[in-house]
Design an enzyme around this catalytic site. Structure first.
Site, PDB file in Angstrom:
ATOM      1  N   HIS A  67      38.298  30.609  18.979  1.00  0.00           N
ATOM      2  CA  HIS A  67      37.221  31.287  19.695  1.00  0.00           C
ATOM      3  C   HIS A  67      36.005  31.695  19.260  1.00  0.00           C
ATOM      4  O   HIS A  67      34.927  31.965  19.836  1.00  0.00           O
ATOM      5  CB  HIS A  67      37.964  32.644  20.293  1.00  0.00           C
ATOM      6  CG  HIS A  67      38.802  32.363  21.569  1.00  0.00           C
ATOM      7  ND1 HIS A  67      38.891  33.241  22.703  1.00  0.00           N
ATOM      8  CD2 HIS A  67      39.865  31.320  21.527  1.00  0.00           C
ATOM      9  CE1 HIS A  67      39.888  32.765  23.400  1.00  0.00           C
ATOM     10  NE2 HIS A  67      40.186  31.556  22.823  1.00  0.00           N
ATOM     11  N   PRO A 167      37.184  28.040  27.574  1.00  0.00           N
ATOM     12  CA  PRO A 167      38.123  27.671  28.487  1.00  0.00           C
ATOM     13  C   PRO A 167      39.004  28.695  29.396  1.00  0.00           C
ATOM     14  O   PRO A 167      39.205  29.704  28.855  1.00  0.00           O
ATOM     15  CB  PRO A 167      39.150  26.750  28.146  1.00  0.00           C
ATOM     16  CG  PRO A 167      39.251  27.128  26.605  1.00  0.00           C
ATOM     17  CD  PRO A 167      38.032  27.790  26.083  1.00  0.00           C
ATOM     18  N   ASP A 250      56.007  28.879  22.851  1.00  0.00           N
ATOM     19  CA  ASP A 250      57.353  28.018  22.903  1.00  0.00           C
ATOM     20  C   ASP A 250      58.379  28.900  22.380  1.00  0.00           C
ATOM     21  O   ASP A 250      58.326  29.814  21.743  1.00  0.00           O
ATOM     22  CB  ASP A 250      56.900  26.640  22.314  1.00  0.00           C
ATOM     23  CG  ASP A 250      56.935  26.580  20.771  1.00  0.00           C
ATOM     24  OD1 ASP A 250      57.144  27.565  20.133  1.00  0.00           O
ATOM     25  OD2 ASP A 250      56.726  25.532  20.315  1.00  0.00           O
ATOM     26  N   ASP A 257      55.376  23.168  14.912  1.00  0.00           N
ATOM     27  CA  ASP A 257      56.286  22.214  15.022  1.00  0.00           C
ATOM     28  C   ASP A 257      55.880  21.507  16.153  1.00  0.00           C
ATOM     29  O   ASP A 257      54.985  21.878  16.993  1.00  0.00           O
ATOM     30  CB  ASP A 257      58.004  22.413  14.834  1.00  0.00           C
ATOM     31  CG  ASP A 257      58.327  23.567  15.934  1.00  0.00           C
ATOM     32  OD1 ASP A 257      57.504  23.863  16.719  1.00  0.00           O
ATOM     33  OD2 ASP A 257      59.260  24.068  15.591  1.00  0.00           O
TER      34      ASP A 257
HETATM   35  C1  HEM Z   1      42.051  24.374  27.118  1.00  0.00           C
HETATM   36  C2  HEM Z   1      42.160  24.825  25.976  1.00  0.00           C
HETATM   37  C3  HEM Z   1      42.836  26.211  25.682  1.00  0.00           C
HETATM   38  C4  HEM Z   1      43.253  27.145  26.554  1.00  0.00           C
HETATM   39  C5  HEM Z   1      42.842  27.216  28.179  1.00  0.00           C
HETATM   40  C6  HEM Z   1      43.671  28.173  26.049  1.00  0.00           C
HETATM   41  C7  HEM Z   1      44.430  29.569  26.360  1.00  0.00           C
HETATM   42  C8  HEM Z   1      45.068  30.222  25.863  1.00  0.00           C
HETATM   43  C9  HEM Z   1      45.566  31.487  26.396  1.00  0.00           C
HETATM   44  C10 HEM Z   1      45.102  32.040  27.980  1.00  0.00           C
HETATM   45  C11 HEM Z   1      46.318  32.219  25.309  1.00  0.00           C
HETATM   46  C12 HEM Z   1      46.890  33.583  25.563  1.00  0.00           C
HETATM   47  C13 HEM Z   1      46.189  34.568  25.033  1.00  0.00           C
HETATM   48  C14 HEM Z   1      46.752  35.780  25.159  1.00  0.00           C
HETATM   49  O1  HEM Z   1      47.208  36.025  26.268  1.00  0.00           O
HETATM   50  O2  HEM Z   1      46.868  36.957  24.321  1.00  0.00           O
HETATM   51  C15 HEM Z   1      46.266  31.283  24.143  1.00  0.00           C
HETATM   52  C16 HEM Z   1      46.985  31.820  23.147  1.00  0.00           C
HETATM   53  C17 HEM Z   1      46.568  30.970  21.843  1.00  0.00           C
HETATM   54  N1  HEM Z   1      45.848  29.970  21.626  1.00  0.00           N
HETATM   55 FE1  HEM Z   1      45.013  28.901  23.128  1.00  0.00          FE
HETATM   56  N2  HEM Z   1      43.834  27.736  24.603  1.00  0.00           N
HETATM   57  C18 HEM Z   1      43.041  26.478  24.476  1.00  0.00           C
HETATM   58  C19 HEM Z   1      43.042  25.963  23.176  1.00  0.00           C
HETATM   59  C20 HEM Z   1      43.175  26.278  21.893  1.00  0.00           C
HETATM   60  C21 HEM Z   1      43.136  25.905  20.887  1.00  0.00           C
HETATM   61  C22 HEM Z   1      42.171  24.582  20.520  1.00  0.00           C
HETATM   62  C23 HEM Z   1      43.826  26.497  19.741  1.00  0.00           C
HETATM   63  C24 HEM Z   1      43.469  26.666  18.342  1.00  0.00           C
HETATM   64  C25 HEM Z   1      42.908  25.509  17.857  1.00  0.00           C
HETATM   65  C26 HEM Z   1      44.506  27.529  20.501  1.00  0.00           C
HETATM   66  C27 HEM Z   1      45.216  28.247  19.759  1.00  0.00           C
HETATM   67  C28 HEM Z   1      45.797  29.559  20.464  1.00  0.00           C
HETATM   68  C29 HEM Z   1      47.167  30.407  19.845  1.00  0.00           C
HETATM   69  C30 HEM Z   1      47.467  30.135  18.128  1.00  0.00           C
HETATM   70  C31 HEM Z   1      47.510  31.286  20.819  1.00  0.00           C
HETATM   71  C32 HEM Z   1      48.518  32.519  20.590  1.00  0.00           C
HETATM   72  C33 HEM Z   1      47.443  33.751  20.053  1.00  0.00           C
HETATM   73  C34 HEM Z   1      48.296  34.827  19.866  1.00  0.00           C
HETATM   74  O3  HEM Z   1      49.705  34.798  19.688  1.00  0.00           O
HETATM   75  O4  HEM Z   1      47.807  35.980  19.615  1.00  0.00           O
HETATM   76  N3  HEM Z   1      44.342  27.379  22.024  1.00  0.00           N
HETATM   77  N4  HEM Z   1      45.432  30.348  24.476  1.00  0.00           N
END
Ligand code: HEM
Ligand SMILES: *[C@@H]1O[C@H](CO)[C@@H](O)[C@H](O)[C@H]1NC(C)=O
Length: 330
Positions: A67, A167, A250, A257
């Protein structure tokens, strides 16, 4: 003849290999060798105890990097708070799509240590990338060597700009491929970077539409038992709990993993993109490959992570080294 041609062929091969992932001008693998040689040890020493006391830290720090980098580049703009003295200064945290962003204060804490060890040298932007790199490694993922030398922005984006750059939680495959193509990622790399969702959580807020709205955001073919589980965790008519309740991305939420891919193939993807990567003809084969081969996933993830970390970096005499990460000095 052979002696003349061989060096040319070698040059072309070496060029082709580095052209797929060139290190941006101004970043380098030995950037802090003279000015802060212990940097990487300091970051690791600061984070390791926190990873143990709060295992949700690693996922949070990986998403923090995404982000940050996605909005006006990897420049620590996401850390800037609205200052009381100048409330008109924007904070990206107001963006709806930054909902759930956590652990920014850890970057500030690491920065304070570094200001004692090597004052005025290390950017907050580099600390974010190093913290994400540590998060992947501590969770069992690849150990990624990252070039450093990023500098910090003088301002944050408005929450509107941040929302426009990030996104939406119901983005599909084609839009995701174009989003990451802008950072130079291949289809393989894009599928690999989405493997980040092998870590962490999703708040119910982000999947309510997918669960309860009859639209294309709802994957037609979710495993019915998984859908029942998600609906149980995220009931429809309790709006207050949408922002506090969450589901795991997951089944091995703290382990980096390839279960994310296996899980998505079993129609248990949480977000629309997680569900549709195995269904789209452009990405399905790659998902199956990563589900079967951890090494190839780690390798593609590494190059995708680097490309993300290169997004819009400020180097040389662009940007600044902030003395505190959460506001701009002047
Ligand atoms: C199309 C691209 C992506 C979309 C639509 C997306 C969307 C989301 C959403 C909606 C969440 C849940 C956040 C919450 O409710 O607290 C999330 C969690 C997460 N995303 Fe993505 N994401 C995308 C790409 C990525 C990328 C590129 C990364 C890392 C390089 C990433 C890493 C993570 C991680 C690690 C979480 C867990 C966060 C937590 O446990 O606090 N995401 N993502
Ligand atoms: C939940 O979070 C969203 C997104 O930040 C916000 O618009 C909404 O007001 C919040 N709802 C509650 C009940 O706090």
């Amino acid at each position: 003849m052979g002696e003349v041609i061989l060096p040319f062929i070698l040059i072309i091969l070496v060029y082709a290999a580095s052209a797929t992932n060139p290190v941006p001008k101004g970043l380098s693998y030995n950037f802090y060798d003279k000015t802060c040689p212990q940097l990487e040890d300091t970051v690791r020493a600061a984070l390791n105890p926190v990873f143990i006391t709060d295992p949700t830290t690693a996922p949070a720090l990986l998403r923090l990097m995404f982000h940050d980098c996605q909005v006006q580049g990897c420049d620590a703009s996401i850390l800037i708070d609205v200052s009381d003295s100048a409330p008109s200064k924007p904070s990206e945290l107001g963006a709806k799509k930054n909902f759930g962003i956590r652990k920014r204060e850890l970057i500030n804490q690491i920065k304070s240590r570094l200001e004692i060890e090597c004052p005025g040298q290390v950017s907050c932007a580099d600390i974010i990338v190093l913290a994400a790199r540590e998060s992947v490694a501590i969770s069992g993922g690849p150990r990624i060597k990252v070039p450093l030398g990023r500098r910090d922005s003088l301002s944050a984006s408005s929450s509107e700009v941040a929302d426009a750059s990030l996104p939406s939680s119901d983005i599909g495959v084609d839009d995701t491929l174009s989003l990451f193509a802008k950072l130079g990622m291949t289809t393989q790399e894009t599928v690999a970077i989405m493997g980040s969702h092998t870590l962490g959580i999703t708040h119910c807020l982000n999947i309510m539409d997918r669960l309860y709205m009859p639209s294309n955001a709802k994957a037609s073919s979710m495993d019915p038992r998984f859908e029942a589980l998600l609906k149980f965790s995220c009931p429809e008519f309790t709006p207050l709990s949408q922002n506090t309740s969450f589901v795991f991305n997951d089944p091995s939420t703290f382990i980096f993993d390839n279960l994310y891919y296996q899980n998505s193939l079993q129609r248990r993807g949480v977000l629309r993109i997680d569900a549709e990567l195995p269904l789209n003809i452009k990405t399905a084969g790659i998902v199956e490959h990563f589900a079967a081969n951890d090494d190839d996933f780690f390798q593609e993830f590494t190059s995708a992570f680097l490309k993300l970390s290169y997004a819009g970096v400020l180097t040389g005499n662009h940007g600044v080294i902030r003395s505190m990460c959460n506001f701009v000095d002047n």
